[in-house]
Design a protein around this motif. Structure first.
Motif, PDB file in Angstrom:
ATOM      1  N   ARG A 839       0.891  -1.282  -0.011  1.00 50.65           N
ATOM      2  CA  ARG A 839      -0.029  -0.072  -0.086  1.00 50.65           C
ATOM      3  C   ARG A 839       0.923   1.190   0.075  1.00 50.65           C
ATOM      4  O   ARG A 839       0.511   2.390  -0.244  1.00 50.65           O
TER       5      ARG A 839
ATOM      6  N   TYR B  14     -10.075  -2.818  10.579  1.00 54.14           N
ATOM      7  CA  TYR B  14      -8.710  -2.316  11.015  1.00 54.14           C
ATOM      8  C   TYR B  14      -8.741  -1.283  12.339  1.00 54.14           C
ATOM      9  O   TYR B  14     -10.081  -0.712  12.564  1.00 54.14           O
ATOM     10  N   GLY B  44     -12.110   3.190  -1.544  1.00 52.56           N
ATOM     11  CA  GLY B  44     -12.538   2.760  -0.241  1.00 52.56           C
ATOM     12  C   GLY B  44     -13.404   1.742   0.045  1.00 52.56           C
ATOM     13  O   GLY B  44     -13.769   1.646   1.414  1.00 52.56           O
ATOM     14  N   SER B  45     -13.819   1.223  -0.823  1.00 56.19           N
ATOM     15  CA  SER B  45     -14.867   0.227  -0.570  1.00 56.19           C
ATOM     16  C   SER B  45     -14.648  -1.115  -0.007  1.00 56.19           C
ATOM     17  O   SER B  45     -15.354  -1.933   0.306  1.00 56.19           O
ATOM     18  N   GLY B  46     -13.313  -1.381  -0.286  1.00 58.18           N
ATOM     19  CA  GLY B  46     -12.822  -2.448   0.446  1.00 58.18           C
ATOM     20  C   GLY B  46     -12.184  -3.682  -0.575  1.00 58.18           C
ATOM     21  O   GLY B  46     -11.788  -4.733  -0.298  1.00 58.18           O
ATOM     22  N   LYS B  47     -12.224  -3.052  -1.871  1.00 61.14           N
ATOM     23  CA  LYS B  47     -11.673  -4.056  -2.956  1.00 61.14           C
ATOM     24  C   LYS B  47     -10.113  -4.696  -2.698  1.00 61.14           C
ATOM     25  O   LYS B  47     -10.021  -5.671  -2.830  1.00 61.14           O
ATOM     26  N   SER B  48      -9.251  -3.588  -2.398  1.00 56.07           N
ATOM     27  CA  SER B  48      -7.796  -4.131  -2.299  1.00 56.07           C
ATOM     28  C   SER B  48      -7.503  -4.888  -1.178  1.00 56.07           C
ATOM     29  O   SER B  48      -6.817  -5.923  -1.089  1.00 56.07           O
ATOM     30  N   THR B  49      -8.721  -4.466   0.056  1.00 50.32           N
ATOM     31  CA  THR B  49      -8.557  -5.327   1.291  1.00 50.32           C
ATOM     32  C   THR B  49      -9.008  -6.806   0.915  1.00 50.32           C
ATOM     33  O   THR B  49      -8.314  -7.809   1.323  1.00 50.32           O
TER      34      THR B  49
HETATM   35  N1  ADP Z   1      -4.152  -0.267   7.202  1.00 55.15           N
HETATM   36  C1  ADP Z   1      -5.136   0.175   7.214  1.00 55.15           C
HETATM   37  N2  ADP Z   1      -5.434   0.730   8.421  1.00 55.15           N
HETATM   38  C2  ADP Z   1      -6.848   1.290   8.631  1.00 55.15           C
HETATM   39  N3  ADP Z   1      -7.762   1.554   8.028  1.00 55.15           N
HETATM   40  C3  ADP Z   1      -7.530   0.775   6.737  1.00 55.15           C
HETATM   41  C4  ADP Z   1      -6.206   0.275   6.400  1.00 55.15           C
HETATM   42  N4  ADP Z   1      -6.250  -0.363   4.940  1.00 55.15           N
HETATM   43  C5  ADP Z   1      -7.546   0.150   4.543  1.00 55.15           C
HETATM   44  N5  ADP Z   1      -8.106   0.827   5.411  1.00 55.15           N
HETATM   45  C6  ADP Z   1      -9.430   1.306   5.208  1.00 55.15           C
HETATM   46  O1  ADP Z   1     -10.271   0.223   4.787  1.00 55.15           O
HETATM   47  C7  ADP Z   1     -11.197   0.452   3.674  1.00 55.15           C
HETATM   48  C8  ADP Z   1     -10.828  -0.179   2.375  1.00 55.15           C
HETATM   49  O2  ADP Z   1      -9.818   0.161   2.092  1.00 55.15           O
HETATM   50  P1  ADP Z   1      -9.349  -0.661   0.475  1.00 55.15           P
HETATM   51  O3  ADP Z   1      -9.458  -2.029   0.738  1.00 55.15           O
HETATM   52  O4  ADP Z   1      -7.950  -0.029   0.317  1.00 55.15           O
HETATM   53  O5  ADP Z   1     -10.410   0.112  -0.492  1.00 55.15           O
HETATM   54  P2  ADP Z   1     -10.243   0.082  -2.062  1.00 55.15           P
HETATM   55  O6  ADP Z   1      -9.189  -0.721  -2.460  1.00 55.15           O
HETATM   56  O7  ADP Z   1     -11.687  -0.240  -2.374  1.00 55.15           O
HETATM   57  O8  ADP Z   1     -10.037   1.791  -2.311  1.00 55.15           O
HETATM   58  C9  ADP Z   1     -11.019   2.051   3.654  1.00 55.15           C
HETATM   59  O9  ADP Z   1     -11.773   2.957   4.267  1.00 55.15           O
HETATM   60  C10 ADP Z   1      -9.504   2.214   4.227  1.00 55.15           C
HETATM   61  O10 ADP Z   1      -9.485   3.490   4.538  1.00 55.15           O
END
Ligand code: ADP
Ligand code: MG
Lengths: 841, 250
Positions: A839, B14, B44-49
């Motif tokens: 990230r 998180y 910010g929807s959670g795709k990468s997560t």
């Molecule tokens: N390490 C982290 N600590 C806190 N919040 C996180 C962390 N990584 C992601 N988030 C939060 O989790 C949510 C999903 O993030 P992410 O999966 O990156 O979304 P996307 O890829 O769809 O843009 C977001 O609100 C982001 O701010």
């Protein structure tokens, strides 16, 4: 500016580890500089004090040449000589003191003085009782310590064997360990001149006359006047300043080496600061851009970084000064234990503190100047566009560092004497410059070797850890500037260790070769003060002794110059096969010494005085003047006070110079007798004259130990530089890890385990360490050999072979410290979570 | 259908100081071998997560991930790393390459990390083949910074494909590219799915990119809001997906 200082402070606080490491590096550098200054100052003061103890306030000293001493006529002539304000005659005689209720005899040099005159040239300090006066003919003064050890106090009666039977004197005062009471290792007793003369049947002779000159009389004019008027018997003129100069010369190498090593610790500290701040600039490119966009001027940005450096510098200097006081104490204790460099008190020189802090801050700010200017040059656009820290070329960095180091070297070396309060020996200056030049040369050249060096250094690691080594090797060439700086610091530290090792080995070998060549026997018997020659017969009577050779160091006046000489028995040298002849045939030369009218000179003195085979030199003798012919030139001789001693046969020593006593005896044991056994058997006989017996092995071991201690101290100082370098490696590797978080994420995603990442960072450090060690060893050997070559002209003929154990140790040390330094950064790297890493932008 | 990647009630929270962010709130799905699926949704929807969890780069707060038939929650870090090494390939949005390694070395990295010699005849042939397939022949000895952004992403794709992993995960691989380069990368992803029967999991916020997939999961607020089945790309363009999204008011 207020807001800037809060930014600077916060930025240091947020990178706590790095700030602490950097401040620690500065602190160590400042501590070493301060400790070196304090020790140096201490040595200087001790020399002054020792010289003052020996000669007091006397400006000149007339010393008797022959046993008969100086006559009353000479004393009168001295008194009448122009410019002489006070002439205090002194007699010295070695004898034994019989202490009541104690069986052991103490050897003492009984010194007869005229109290009224002598207090004008020497400082006596009483700890008990009263001083000698007109009616104290039956009294004696003793050094406090000597007396206390033997249970003697004021009022005790001490018996001396005199020429006409025993004499009993009463102790009326005890003397503090200063001034004349420290002569002859403190084995000295003071009585009235008349008491000494009658006790030992010396007539009206004096052993020496200490002179004080009238105001406005120079030593030179007084010498000329004395040479005109003294023609009754042979004498030597000693200048007070010569005594101190000779002592100072013996400590000069020690002082210039501590100076150099301290300068190097600071030099490495400069590397550390430069590297830290460069990294800080690279890392904060976005922050700088934002500040610039928000309206900060480039001057403010420069100020911000200089302020950060200054804060680190102040922190480091304060800690360094505190640590320096402790380090100085430790160093002083160590130096004292070597016994070869005088150091009896350790002053805390305010000028030294100022210089150490001044140099520390100067190096800090100077090293920060370029990174700060570079930061100021960043435009907001450039900063906001760039994603990764930019690479910067190494050339400007190096040029800048070299400029700093040259300035530090010049400033440091120039200010040094002022801060230590002593004068810097001329020879001490050339060496630091040469060493600095060599270090700078290797540092300049090192980026050129970085690629191949990394590949070679990677080989041993690649065999074990192929992936890690391949990935790690790339880091070395990724940012050549940073790698060079990190490597350079390590290289400098290791170079000093290797150089010291080369020197130590040279000194040790030279010392042992000297001992073998110069002592015709396997035991050495040493007296505190000269003992009669027939004592040799007593020693020869001991079981297992084959031959005893008396030796007597003395001074001669050769062509108007004071030269060290030693009386020897040529036959014993022939028999033992001692002395390395460079010119002349050994048999012929020793035969000539035996017959008389000849000298054998060491090469160093031959060079200094311009002597060759067959040269005839005029020497001042008891009868006036004599000519001696140079019959041979040898590689080494006994060390004298100023140079190496010229060999004179006993026949000449007796007939021309009136010598009838010896201070050293070389004993050759008969075949089958173990030197240690003979030594034990000799103890009783030697004890009679309070003489000490050593085997040659013991002397060699003592010499080795002494050298080991001195070079050990130097090693410790070089290690301090290495520690600073290690802090730099921790900084660089940590920075590398933070910068490569992304890459680490990719590697982990691709399937590298945590341990794999850990190994990668450690291997990277190992390659860095190995490359630094290789460069350091090359530089160290170059420095060591050059220094040996430079000092070859002196009484020192070291062989120029490489100190393999030290080279091996440097190699291991370089790799091990670097890998150890990688421990923390490697943990950071291994602990990075993949998600955070991928990230990370 | 053989499930190659799956999620069961997957949740991820998180912790941020005292507050909590619920990035995923119970996701269940199955991806079959050889399928091309896309996760789409706003930032910010959670795709990468979700992608990180499915690929074994991170661990869920609750729920289970199935990767190549194995439930990964019981695996140790090292075992998971090994599984990832053998079964997955990744392409991220930025900085996929090690700057000190050449193109060929970057592509050979999975072999190196797996303790296999990238220069052995067999592996070298594999690397050359994948480079050729991605039209990178001739660039082997270049360093990453000598390549264009599109070329860099193709090298990253080559590395993800070289070991023929069960699944390739790509997180916004075109997010940083211009239209033409982006399209090229997507075409290559699609071709690898079709010609090499490679399973692809793509994360994107761009409907035109998601339209390359067989199925699109629309992610919002950590949940799968909608599953849109498109079928193979040959039979459709981006229009059906865009129409469907409009229909859903997204
Ligand atoms: N390490 C982290 N600590 C806190 N919040 C996180 C962390 N990584 C992601 N988030 C939060 O989790 C949510 C999903 O993030 P992410 O999966 O990156 O979304 P996307 O890829 O769809 O843009 C977001 O609100 C982001 O701010
Ligand atoms: Mg995302």
């Amino acid at each position: 500016m207020r807001s800037l200082s809060s930014i600077a402070w916060r930025s240091l606080a947020s990178r706590r580890l790095r700030s602490l490491l950097t401040a620690a590096g500065i602190a160590l550098g400042v501590a070493v500089v301060f400790a070196a200054l304090a020790t140096d100052r201490g040595v200087d003061e001790s020399i002054e004090r020792a010289a003052r103890d020996q000669v007091g306030r006397a400006d000149l000293r007339v010393v008797a040449f022959e046993e008969g001493g100086l006559s009353a006529a000479t004393l009168a002539a001295v008194r009448a000589s122009e410019g002489v304000a006070v002439a205090s005659p002194v007699v010295e005689h070695v004898t034994f003191a019989q202490v009541p209720d104690r069986p052991d005899l103490g050897l003492l040099v009984v010194t007869g003085i005229d109290p009224e005159l002598d207090v004008q040239v020497h400082d006596y300090r009483l700890t008990a009782g009263v001083f000698l006066g007109r009616d104290t003919a039956e009294s004696v003064l003793l050094p406090d310590e000597w007396a206390r050890e033997r249970g003697i106090g004021v009022g005790t009666e001490v018996t001396f064997p005199g020429a006409g039977g025993e004499a009993t004197l009463r102790v009326i005062g005890l003397l503090a360990a200063s001034g004349p009471a420290r002569a002859h290792d403190g084995q000295v007793a003071f009585v009235l001149l008349g008491t000494a003369r009658s006790l030992f049947a010396l007539g009206d002779a004096s052993s020496r006359i200490d002179l004080r000159l009238t105001d406005g009389t120079t030593v030179e004019t007084a010498e000329q006047a004395l040479e005109q008027s003294l023609r009754y018997e042979p004498y030597l003129l000693e200048r007070t300043s010569d005594v101190a100069a000779a002592m100072r010369a013996s400590a000069a190498d020690f002082r210039s080496t501590t100076l150099l090593l301290a300068a190097i610790a600071l030099f490495v500290g400069g590397f550390l600061i430069y590297n830290t701040l460069s990294m800080s600039v690279a890392e904060r490119i976005h922050e700088i851009g934002l500040l610039r966009a928000a309206g900060a001027t480039s001057g403010q940005i420069t100020g911000l970084f200089l302020l950060e450096a200054l804060l680190l510098g102040i922190l480091g200097c304060a800690a360094g000064l505190l640590g320096g006081v402790g380090l100085a104490q430790a160093m002083a204790t160590w130096v004292r234990s070597t016994g070869s460099v005088p150091l009896d008190a350790l002053p805390i020189p305010p000028a030294g503190a100022v210089l150490a802090v001044g140099l520390g801050l100067f190096v800090t700010v100077a090293a920060a100047l370029r990174p700060a200017r570079r930061a100021a040059g960043i435009t907001p656009i450039e900063a906001l566009r760039s994603r990764s820290p930019q690479r910067s070329g190494f050339d400007p960095r190096l040029r800048w560092l070299i400029a700093i180091d040259v300035v530090v070297a010049i400033v440091g070396i120039t200010l040094w004497p002022i801060a230590t309060g002593g004068d810097q020996p001329a020879g001490g200056l050339a060496r630091p410059y040469v060493v600095f030049a060599l270090l700078v040369a290797v540092a300049i050249a090192s980026p050129l070797f970085l690629g191949p060096l990394g590949r070679i250094a990677g080989l041993p690691f690649g065999a074990l850890f192929r992936v890690e080594a391949r990935l790690a090797r790339g880091t070395l060439v990724r940012d050549r500037g940073r790698a060079t700086l990190t490597l350079g610091a390590l290289m400098v530290g290791l170079a000093m260790i290797v150089a010291i090792g080369t020197l130590a080995q040279g000194a040790r070998r030279a010392g042992l070769a000297w001992l073998e060549s110069v002592v015709p026997g396997d035991l050495v018997v040493r007296a505190v003060a000269p003992v009669p020659l027939d004592f040799a017969d007593d020693l020869a009577a001991v079981d297992g002794v084959a031959r005893v050779t008396p030796l007597r160091p003395f001074d001669i006046d050769m062509e108007g110059r004071g030269v060290d000489a030693v009386a020897i028995e040529p036959g014993a040298y022939d028999e033992a096969g001692a002395l390395d002849f460079i010119a002349g045939d050994r048999g012929a030369a020793l035969g000539a010494l035996e017959r008389g009218g000849a000298i054998v000179v060491p090469e160093s003195e031959a060079t200094r005085l311009g002597l060759a085979m067959g040269t005839r030199v005029r020497v001042r003798t008891g009868a006036g003047e004599s000519e001696l012919e140079v019959a041979g030139i040898v590689a080494r001789s006994f060390p004298g006070r100023a140079g190496e001693a010229v060999f004179v046969g006993w026949r000449d020593a007796r007939d021309l110079f009136g010598l009838r006593d010896a201070t050293l005896f070389a004993v050759r044991t008969s075949a089958g007798a173990a030197p240690a056994t003979v030594r034990a058997a000799m103890a009783d006989v030697a004890g009679l004259y309070a003489m000490q017996v050593f085997t040659v092995e013991q002397v060699a071991a003592a010499l080795d130990d002494q050298l080991g201690r001195i070079f050990g101290l130097f090693d410790a100082l070089a290690l301090a530089a290495l520690v600073v370098a290690t802090l730099g490696i921790v900084n660089t590797l940590t920075m590398n890890v933070y910068e490569r978080v992304r890459e680490i994420g990719i590697l982990r995603a691709t399937g590298m385990t945590r341990r794999g990442v850990w190994r990668m960072v450690v291997v990277e450090a190992g390659i860095l360490g190995l490359a630094g060690a290789v460069l350091g060893i090359v530089a160290g050997v170059a420095i060591g050999v050059t220094t040996l070559l430079l000092s070859r002209t002196a009484a020192f003929q070291p062989p120029l072979d490489l100190p393999w154990p030290v080279i091996g140790a440097a190699l291991v040390l370089g790799v091990a410290t670097a890998m150890l330094a990688a421990y923390y950064p490697a943990r950071v790297a291994a602990g990075t979570t993949i998600v955070r890493a991928v990230r990370h932008q | 259908m053989v499930e190659i990647v799956g999620a069961r009630e997957l949740a991820k929270t998180y912790r941020l100081g005292n507050s909590e962010v619920q990035a995923l709130r119970g996701v269940t799905l199955e991806v079959a071998g050889g399928e091309f699926v896309a996760f789409m949704g706003p930032s910010g929807s959670g795709k990468s997560t979700l992608l990180h969890l499915l690929g074994g780069l991170d661990r869920p707060s609750s729920g289970e991930v199935i990767l190549d038939g194995q439930a990964i929650s019981h695996l140790s870090d090292d075992d998971l790393t090994r599984l990832r090494r053998d079964k997955t390939g990744f392409v991220f949005q930025f900085f996929n390459l090690i700057p000190t390694l050449t193109v060929a070395e970057n592509v050979g990295l999975p072999f190196l990390v797996a303790g296999r010699d990238p220069r052995s005849a067999e592996n070298a042939a594999e690397i050359a083949a994948v480079l050729e397939w991605l039209e990178l022949t001739g660039k082997e000895r270049h360093r990453p910074d000598e390549l264009s952004g599109g070329e860099q992403q193709r090298v990253a794709l080559a590395r993800a494909l070289v070991m023929r992993p069960a699944v390739v995960f790509a997180d916004e691989p075109t997010g940083n590219l211009d239209f033409t380069s982006g399209t090229e990368v997507l075409e290559h992803l699609f071709r690898s799915c079709v010609q090499r029967e490679q399973t692809i999991v793509l994360v994107t916020h761009d409907a035109k990119a998601a339209a390359y997939a067989d199925r699109v999961f629309f992610v919002q607020d950590g949940r799968i809001l909608e599953e849109i089945v498109l079928g193979r790309r040959e039979e459709h363009g981006a229009k059906p997906l865009i129409d469907r999204l409009a229909q859903l008011g997204l």
